[in-house]
Design a protein around this motif. Sequence first.
Motif, PDB file in Angstrom:
ATOM      1  N   ALA A   1       0.750  -1.291  -0.062  1.00 15.37           N
ATOM      2  CA  ALA A   1      -0.061  -0.060   0.093  1.00 15.37           C
ATOM      3  C   ALA A   1       0.981   1.309   0.127  1.00 15.37           C
ATOM      4  CB  ALA A   1      -0.951  -0.105   1.213  1.00 15.37           C
ATOM      5  N   VAL A   2       0.796   2.180  -0.984  1.00 16.48           N
ATOM      6  CA  VAL A   2       1.460   3.423  -0.906  1.00 16.48           C
ATOM      7  C   VAL A   2       0.387   4.543  -0.531  1.00 16.48           C
ATOM      8  CG1 VAL A   2       2.819   4.841  -2.551  1.00 16.48           C
ATOM      9  CG2 VAL A   2       2.745   2.249  -3.049  1.00 16.48           C
ATOM     10  N   VAL A   3       0.694   5.025   0.313  1.00 16.96           N
ATOM     11  CA  VAL A   3      -0.082   6.141   0.944  1.00 16.96           C
ATOM     12  C   VAL A   3       0.771   7.459   1.208  1.00 16.96           C
ATOM     13  CG1 VAL A   3      -1.285   4.289   2.206  1.00 16.96           C
ATOM     14  CG2 VAL A   3       0.533   5.575   3.602  1.00 16.96           C
ATOM     15  N   GLN A   4      -0.161   8.561   1.191  1.00 16.51           N
ATOM     16  CA  GLN A   4       0.553   9.712   1.358  1.00 16.51           C
ATOM     17  C   GLN A   4       1.199   9.902   2.943  1.00 16.51           C
ATOM     18  OE1 GLN A   4      -1.992  13.216   0.816  1.00 16.51           O
ATOM     19  NE2 GLN A   4      -0.350  13.990  -0.243  1.00 16.51           N
ATOM     20  N   ASP A   5       2.270  10.565   3.226  1.00 20.33           N
ATOM     21  CA  ASP A   5       2.755  10.670   4.238  1.00 20.33           C
ATOM     22  C   ASP A   5       1.871  11.066   5.579  1.00 20.33           C
ATOM     23  OD1 ASP A   5       5.308   9.798   3.779  1.00 20.33           O
ATOM     24  OD2 ASP A   5       6.483  11.520   3.462  1.00 20.33           O
ATOM     25  N   GLN A   6       1.020  11.863   5.140  1.00 20.86           N
ATOM     26  CA  GLN A   6       0.003  12.423   6.277  1.00 20.86           C
ATOM     27  C   GLN A   6      -0.784  11.430   6.632  1.00 20.86           C
ATOM     28  OE1 GLN A   6      -1.251  15.453   2.886  1.00 20.86           O
ATOM     29  NE2 GLN A   6      -1.731  16.750   4.749  1.00 20.86           N
ATOM     30  N   ASP A   7      -1.046  10.515   6.182  1.00 19.25           N
ATOM     31  CA  ASP A   7      -1.864   9.373   6.622  1.00 19.25           C
ATOM     32  C   ASP A   7      -0.989   8.139   7.025  1.00 19.25           C
ATOM     33  OD1 ASP A   7      -4.151  10.533   5.603  1.00 19.25           O
ATOM     34  OD2 ASP A   7      -3.966   9.534   3.616  1.00 19.25           O
ATOM     35  N   SER A   8       0.154   8.326   7.138  1.00 18.88           N
ATOM     36  CA  SER A   8       1.136   7.308   7.507  1.00 18.88           C
ATOM     37  C   SER A   8       1.178   6.631   9.072  1.00 18.88           C
ATOM     38  CB  SER A   8       2.483   7.556   7.221  1.00 18.88           C
ATOM     39  OG  SER A   8       3.348   6.450   7.440  1.00 18.88           O
TER      40      SER A   8
ATOM     41  N   LYS B   1      -1.179   7.379  11.161  1.00 21.35           N
ATOM     42  CA  LYS B   1      -2.867   7.036  11.462  1.00 21.35           C
ATOM     43  C   LYS B   1      -2.960   5.502  11.036  1.00 21.35           C
ATOM     44  CE  LYS B   1      -7.594   8.244  10.451  1.00 21.35           C
ATOM     45  NZ  LYS B   1      -8.382   9.259   9.692  1.00 21.35           N
ATOM     46  N   LEU B   2      -2.380   5.153   9.709  1.00 24.44           N
ATOM     47  CA  LEU B   2      -2.579   3.877   9.174  1.00 24.44           C
ATOM     48  C   LEU B   2      -1.740   2.761   9.964  1.00 24.44           C
ATOM     49  CD1 LEU B   2      -3.768   1.923   7.296  1.00 24.44           C
ATOM     50  CD2 LEU B   2      -1.897   2.538   5.576  1.00 24.44           C
ATOM     51  N   SER B   3      -0.730   3.284  10.272  1.00 25.07           N
ATOM     52  CA  SER B   3       0.375   2.348  11.011  1.00 25.07           C
ATOM     53  C   SER B   3      -0.245   1.953  12.527  1.00 25.07           C
ATOM     54  CB  SER B   3       1.652   3.095  11.553  1.00 25.07           C
ATOM     55  OG  SER B   3       2.573   2.086  12.241  1.00 25.07           O
TER      56      SER B   3
ATOM     57  N   GLU C   1      -3.554  -2.082  15.670  1.00 22.29           N
ATOM     58  CA  GLU C   1      -4.606  -2.303  16.588  1.00 22.29           C
ATOM     59  C   GLU C   1      -5.459  -3.432  15.782  1.00 22.29           C
ATOM     60  OE1 GLU C   1      -8.879   0.072  16.927  1.00 22.29           O
ATOM     61  OE2 GLU C   1      -6.923   1.396  16.911  1.00 22.29           O
ATOM     62  N   HIS C   2      -5.355  -3.549  14.573  1.00 21.61           N
ATOM     63  CA  HIS C   2      -5.858  -4.847  14.180  1.00 21.61           C
ATOM     64  C   HIS C   2      -5.148  -6.043  13.810  1.00 21.61           C
ATOM     65  CE1 HIS C   2      -9.017  -1.546  13.166  1.00 21.61           C
ATOM     66  NE2 HIS C   2      -9.879  -2.573  13.232  1.00 21.61           N
ATOM     67  N   ASN C   3      -4.071  -5.904  14.704  1.00 22.08           N
ATOM     68  CA  ASN C   3      -3.120  -7.175  14.743  1.00 22.08           C
ATOM     69  C   ASN C   3      -2.557  -7.539  13.511  1.00 22.08           C
ATOM     70  OD1 ASN C   3      -3.309  -7.637  17.477  1.00 22.08           O
ATOM     71  ND2 ASN C   3      -5.125  -8.436  17.025  1.00 22.08           N
ATOM     72  N   PHE C   4      -2.111  -6.614  12.440  1.00 24.60           N
ATOM     73  CA  PHE C   4      -1.439  -6.760  11.187  1.00 24.60           C
ATOM     74  C   PHE C   4      -0.085  -6.290  11.297  1.00 24.60           C
ATOM     75  CE2 PHE C   4      -5.818  -6.179   9.509  1.00 24.60           C
ATOM     76  CZ  PHE C   4      -5.940  -7.283   8.779  1.00 24.60           C
ATOM     77  N   ARG C   5       0.870  -7.122  10.952  1.00 27.08           N
ATOM     78  CA  ARG C   5       2.374  -6.662  10.852  1.00 27.08           C
ATOM     79  C   ARG C   5       2.605  -6.117   9.393  1.00 27.08           C
ATOM     80  NH1 ARG C   5       5.926 -11.516  13.291  1.00 27.08           N
ATOM     81  NH2 ARG C   5       4.997 -11.832  15.496  1.00 27.08           N
TER      82      ARG C   5
ATOM     83  N   LYS D   1      -8.376   1.718   3.725  1.00 27.35           N
ATOM     84  CA  LYS D   1      -9.360   2.538   3.171  1.00 27.35           C
ATOM     85  C   LYS D   1     -10.059   3.417   4.068  1.00 27.35           C
ATOM     86  CE  LYS D   1     -13.832   2.633   0.383  1.00 27.35           C
ATOM     87  NZ  LYS D   1     -14.541   1.711  -0.349  1.00 27.35           N
ATOM     88  N   GLU D   2     -10.142   3.059   5.467  1.00 32.31           N
ATOM     89  CA  GLU D   2     -10.598   3.910   6.394  1.00 32.31           C
ATOM     90  C   GLU D   2      -9.741   4.834   6.931  1.00 32.31           C
ATOM     91  OE1 GLU D   2     -11.702   1.393   9.769  1.00 32.31           O
ATOM     92  OE2 GLU D   2     -13.292   0.142   8.715  1.00 32.31           O
ATOM     93  N   ASN D   3      -8.421   4.720   6.570  1.00 31.46           N
ATOM     94  CA  ASN D   3      -7.606   5.632   7.217  1.00 31.46           C
ATOM     95  C   ASN D   3      -6.612   6.496   6.204  1.00 31.46           C
ATOM     96  OD1 ASN D   3      -7.250   5.052  10.367  1.00 31.46           O
ATOM     97  ND2 ASN D   3      -7.481   3.139   9.336  1.00 31.46           N
ATOM     98  N   CYS D   4      -6.861   6.208   5.069  1.00 35.27           N
ATOM     99  CA  CYS D   4      -5.974   6.871   4.080  1.00 35.27           C
ATOM    100  C   CYS D   4      -7.171   7.753   3.254  1.00 35.27           C
ATOM    101  CB  CYS D   4      -5.537   6.024   2.936  1.00 35.27           C
ATOM    102  SG  CYS D   4      -4.131   5.054   3.752  1.00 35.27           S
ATOM    103  N   GLN D   5      -7.218   9.065   3.167  1.00 34.62           N
ATOM    104  CA  GLN D   5      -8.169   9.813   2.656  1.00 34.62           C
ATOM    105  C   GLN D   5      -7.471  10.759   1.499  1.00 34.62           C
ATOM    106  OE1 GLN D   5     -10.953   9.696   4.508  1.00 34.62           O
ATOM    107  NE2 GLN D   5     -10.070   8.514   5.873  1.00 34.62           N
ATOM    108  N   SER D   6      -8.527  10.901   0.624  1.00 34.80           N
ATOM    109  CA  SER D   6      -7.894  11.790  -0.448  1.00 34.80           C
ATOM    110  C   SER D   6      -8.243  13.073  -0.325  1.00 34.80           C
ATOM    111  CB  SER D   6      -8.316  11.203  -2.045  1.00 34.80           C
ATOM    112  OG  SER D   6     -10.021  11.407  -1.839  1.00 34.80           O
TER     113      SER D   6
END
Length: 109
Positions: free
Chosen positions: A6-13, A15-17, A22-26, A61-66
């Motif tokens: 997933a390539v996301v904008q730094d502003q969302d990094s 929050k997504l991390s 929180e959802h147990n993804f490494r 999708k919930e954490n990366c806003q355009s």
Amino acid sequence: MKMIIAVVQDQDSNKLSSALVEHNFRATKLASTGGFLKSGNTTFMIGTEDARVEKALAVIKENCQSREQLVAPVSPMGGNADSYVPYPVEVEVGGATVFVLPIEQFHHF
């Protein structure tokens, strides 16, 4: 097993991390740079079981806003000056670009 890139904008990094933990993804975070706006991005590499792919995509999708952003165009160097726009233009940035790849083997040492 799947690899989600997933390539996301730094502003969302951040929050997504936090949401992934929180959802147990490494995930492994890599600094990257976009080719279009030449701005900073973060690339997440997430290995997960096939059954959890949809949940991971939902978290992304919930954490990366355009969002809209003003971009100052670069003047043409030796190019056609007729098509050059000398004022900033508004473009949509953000969100996430996501690739889901099959993984043949996974090892954790």
